[in-house]
Design an enzyme around this catalytic site. Structure first.
Site, PDB file in Angstrom:
ATOM      1  CG  ASP A  10      39.595  36.223  78.815  1.00  0.00           C
ATOM      2  OD1 ASP A  10      39.350  34.754  79.793  1.00  0.00           O
ATOM      3  OD2 ASP A  10      40.718  35.964  79.042  1.00  0.00           O
ATOM      4  CG  ASP A  55      39.739  34.857  84.360  1.00  0.00           C
ATOM      5  OD1 ASP A  55      40.871  34.902  83.982  1.00  0.00           O
ATOM      6  OD2 ASP A  55      39.324  35.440  85.467  1.00  0.00           O
ATOM      7  CG  HIS A  65      46.692  38.282  79.676  1.00  0.00           C
ATOM      8  ND1 HIS A  65      46.337  37.029  79.571  1.00  0.00           N
ATOM      9  CD2 HIS A  65      46.143  38.434  80.812  1.00  0.00           C
ATOM     10  CE1 HIS A  65      45.223  36.166  80.512  1.00  0.00           C
ATOM     11  NE2 HIS A  65      45.708  37.649  81.351  1.00  0.00           N
ATOM     12  CG  ASP A  66      47.518  36.418  83.698  1.00  0.00           C
ATOM     13  OD1 ASP A  66      47.482  37.513  83.608  1.00  0.00           O
ATOM     14  OD2 ASP A  66      46.773  35.307  83.887  1.00  0.00           O
ATOM     15  CD  GLU A 115      43.940  31.608  84.306  1.00  0.00           C
ATOM     16  OE1 GLU A 115      44.801  32.429  84.420  1.00  0.00           O
ATOM     17  OE2 GLU A 115      42.996  32.127  85.025  1.00  0.00           O
TER      18      GLU A 115
HETATM   19  C1  GLC Z   1      43.107  35.490  85.256  1.00  0.00           C
HETATM   20  C2  GLC Z   1      43.454  36.487  84.317  1.00  0.00           C
HETATM   21  C3  GLC Z   1      44.293  37.483  84.591  1.00  0.00           C
HETATM   22  C4  GLC Z   1      43.564  38.115  85.416  1.00  0.00           C
HETATM   23  C5  GLC Z   1      42.730  37.553  86.822  1.00  0.00           C
HETATM   24  C6  GLC Z   1      41.978  37.992  87.521  1.00  0.00           C
HETATM   25  O1  GLC Z   1      44.438  34.776  86.338  1.00  0.00           O
HETATM   26  O2  GLC Z   1      44.791  35.521  82.922  1.00  0.00           O
HETATM   27  O3  GLC Z   1      44.697  38.422  84.131  1.00  0.00           O
HETATM   28  O4  GLC Z   1      43.955  39.264  86.437  1.00  0.00           O
HETATM   29  O5  GLC Z   1      42.272  35.803  85.995  1.00  0.00           O
HETATM   30  O6  GLC Z   1      40.404  37.775  86.913  1.00  0.00           O
END
Ligand code: GLC
Length: 568
Positions: A99, A201, A334-335, A258
């Site tokens: 990641d 990310d 995970h979110d 993402e």
């Molecule tokens: C992304 C991750 C999340 C994190 C955020 C900041 O959205 O999936 O878990 O808190 O980025 O890095």
């Protein structure tokens, strides 16, 4: 069509290491815990593991605040453990996917410590610094994604720094070529270690607008969500193309970024032959409850009117990647809240709805991404007080709900639904103590339903969610339906239905028809079945043609009646 690549044919499993398996009794999962479970993952047909961050971190945001991109956090193990994981996985034909959190670092990263020390050090412009407004207040009224101002004052520099997320996650300045080169070097370090790809990310935030200005407040706090001010700023694709050239090109890996806020209609600029990435997580289907930004107190909760929207959104992303690029099919991470609650009413049986989602996950076109515990039908939690929650965004969203005039119990109800801790409770391995996750005290409580919903119990039960995942994963991998499921075209049918989602996949004269009932009511439907249709998977025994029981899903395989569509 070109031959599919390895990552298009496989299944990706997302591991949240802190909650996966603890081998030391610390109460937190670790890297050797993942190595120990590789054979388990193999039973799900997994060919790649997306590992959420295991780098050195103060853990303000559970590792998404990175203090060193090329070091392993001691709570997870050592670099030797990581190398062992990569090697042991490779032996089983599983690749490890790292990641990359490149929008921001931790405020404890050496780069930030230097940057904040003065206005003229060598890293002075590695982050985003601005002067206060004349009255001393923050440069703009932007609210960070976790709540509170997106700016934090720094005494040493007498300036504010920008953080899209927590104050402990200062945003990097991508305009500075030295920053970009340092980030590319870190990614190349991991390629040299033999990783199989990257999940990137929060990438939509890396490019900031040329002028920073206040936005129209979207809440009674006078602030505006930073997302609406900086996401997908024009010029971002230039950075990403450079990233691709300097890191990804020429390697047998995959990249999945993402990209919250990038809709299906924009996918073509981001993925495929000319795009920066192989795949993109776009969030239209998981954000349906948030029509105007992810502010939890504006969440609508699940309601039947969202079913047609879910269908529309899934179809839009299927079509957007039909000719160009590839889609990562996902319903959890995970979110997110657990999918057994996300897309169904509260009274629906999670063991049934879990299978309905699995059916979509494996029969839509794209690479299925399983989030740990999803394959067991793991459920949300509802703890008694906000103090019980660890997730940093739960705290911020709770405060915002109170500021908007919600009562404490109302605000807590929102946390119950949307907290990211729903996805972060320990993985449920056995019926034994702490679900076999740890010998110690787990960092988050184990879900109370673990004795029924755990690998040990479900592996013994042919009818369990886990057994269903194993079967449907095999179906996509081998046998008569595999090619159709991997390569086949996508066509939605019964589009006008507000309760049933149905689509055909076609390939080489073969066809798979998937039908799913999203409601708790029995229903009938009139989709034409393929010729000589036979059921290849059903979520409940003895499915009947043309009928669906509550939350039932069925797939038929047969010969295509008409020759049409892509890939015939
Ligand atoms: C992304 C991750 C999340 C994190 C955020 C900041 O959205 O999936 O878990 O808190 O980025 O890095």
């Amino acid at each position: 069509m070109k031959d599919l690549q390895w990552w298009q044919k496989t299944v990706v499993y997302q591991v949240y290491p802190k909650s996966f398996l603890d081998t030391t009794g610390s109460g937190q999962g670790d890297i050797p815990g993942i190595t120990r479970k590789l054979d388990y993952l193999k039973t799900l047909g997994v060919g790649a593991i997306w590992l959420t961050p295991v780098y050195s971190s103060p853990m303000v945001d559970n590792g998404y605040d990175i203090a060193d991109y090329t070091a392993i956090d001691p709570s997870y193990g050592t670099m030797a453990d990581m190398e062992e994981l990569i090697a042991a996985a490779k032996k089983r034909d599983i690749r490890i996917v790292m990641d990359l959190v490149y929008n921001h670092t931790s405020d404890k990263h050496a780069w930030f410590i230097e940057s904040k020390s003065s206005r003229d050090n060598s890293k002075a412009d590695w982050y985003i610094w601005r002067d206060a407004k004349p009255d001393g207040s923050a440069p703009t009224n932007w609210r960070s994604i976790f709540g509170g101002s997106a700016w934090t004052w720094c005494e040493e520099r007498q300036q504010y720094y920008l953080h899209t997320f927590a104050a402990a996650q200062p945003d990097l300045n991508w305009e500075n070529p030295a920053v970009r080169q340092a980030l590319y070097a870190a990614a190349n370090f991991w390629l040299d270690k033999g990783v199989g790809g990257f999940r990137i990310d929060a990438i939509v935030y890396i490019k900031k607008p040329a002028v920073f200005a206040d936005g129209e407040p979207d809440s009674s706090d006078g602030m505006v969500n930073v997302h609406s001010m900086i996401a997908n700023t024009p010029g971002i694709l230039d950075f990403l193309q450079e990233f691709r050239r300097e890191v990804f090109d020429g390697h047998d890996i995959f990249t999945v970024a993402e990209a919250n806020g990038v809709g299906p209609e924009e996918l073509k600029d981001w993925v495929g032959e000319q795009g920066a990435f192989d795949m993109l997580f776009e969030f239209s289907h998981v954000n349906l409850e948030f029509p105007d930004g992810e502010i939890w107190c504006r969440g609508t909760g699940w309601k039947p009117e969202l079913i047609p929207e879910l269908k529309r959104s899934l179809t839009a992303s299927q079509l957007a990647t039909a000719e160009n690029g590839w889609y990562p099919v996902f319903f959890e991470n995970h979110d997110q809240l657990r999918c057994v609650r996300h897309f169904f009413p509260d009274d629906a049986d999670p063991q049934v709805t879990a299978k309905a989602i699995a059916t979509l996950l494996f029969t839509l076109r794209g690479t299925p991404f399983i989030y740990e515990g999803q394959e067991l039908g793991m459920d949300n939690v509802a703890w008694g007080s906000i103090a019980d929650y660890d997730d940093i965004s739960s705290q911020g969203q709770y405060e915002l709900a109170l500021a908007e005039g919600r009562s404490e119990s109302d605000a807590l109800r929102l946390v119950h639904r949307y907290s990211r801790d729903n996805a972060r409770t320990p993985m449920q391995w056995t019926r034994g103590r702490q679900a076999g996750f740890t010998e110690g005290q787990p960092w988050l409580p184990v879900h109370e339903d673990y004795a029924r919903c755990c690998v040990e119990s479900e592996a013994e039960d042919e009818d369990s969610v886990l057994s269903f995942y194993r079967r449907i994963s095999r179906l996509r991998r081998e046998g008569a339906a595999a090619q159709v499921l991997q390569q086949g075209s996508y066509e939605e049918v019964l589009t006008e239905r507000e309760d049933v989602y149905a689509f055909r996949r076609r390939w080489g004269g073969q066809e798979v028809l998937t039908v799913v009932n999203f409601t708790g009511k029995e229903t009938v439907y009139a989709a034409e079945l393929p010729e000589e249709a036979r059921v290849i998977i059903e979520t409940q025994p003895d499915s009947k043609r043309g009928k669906l029981r509550p939350y039932e899903a069925v797939c038929y395989l047969g010969r295509t009646a008409r020759k049409e569509g892509q890939g015939q």
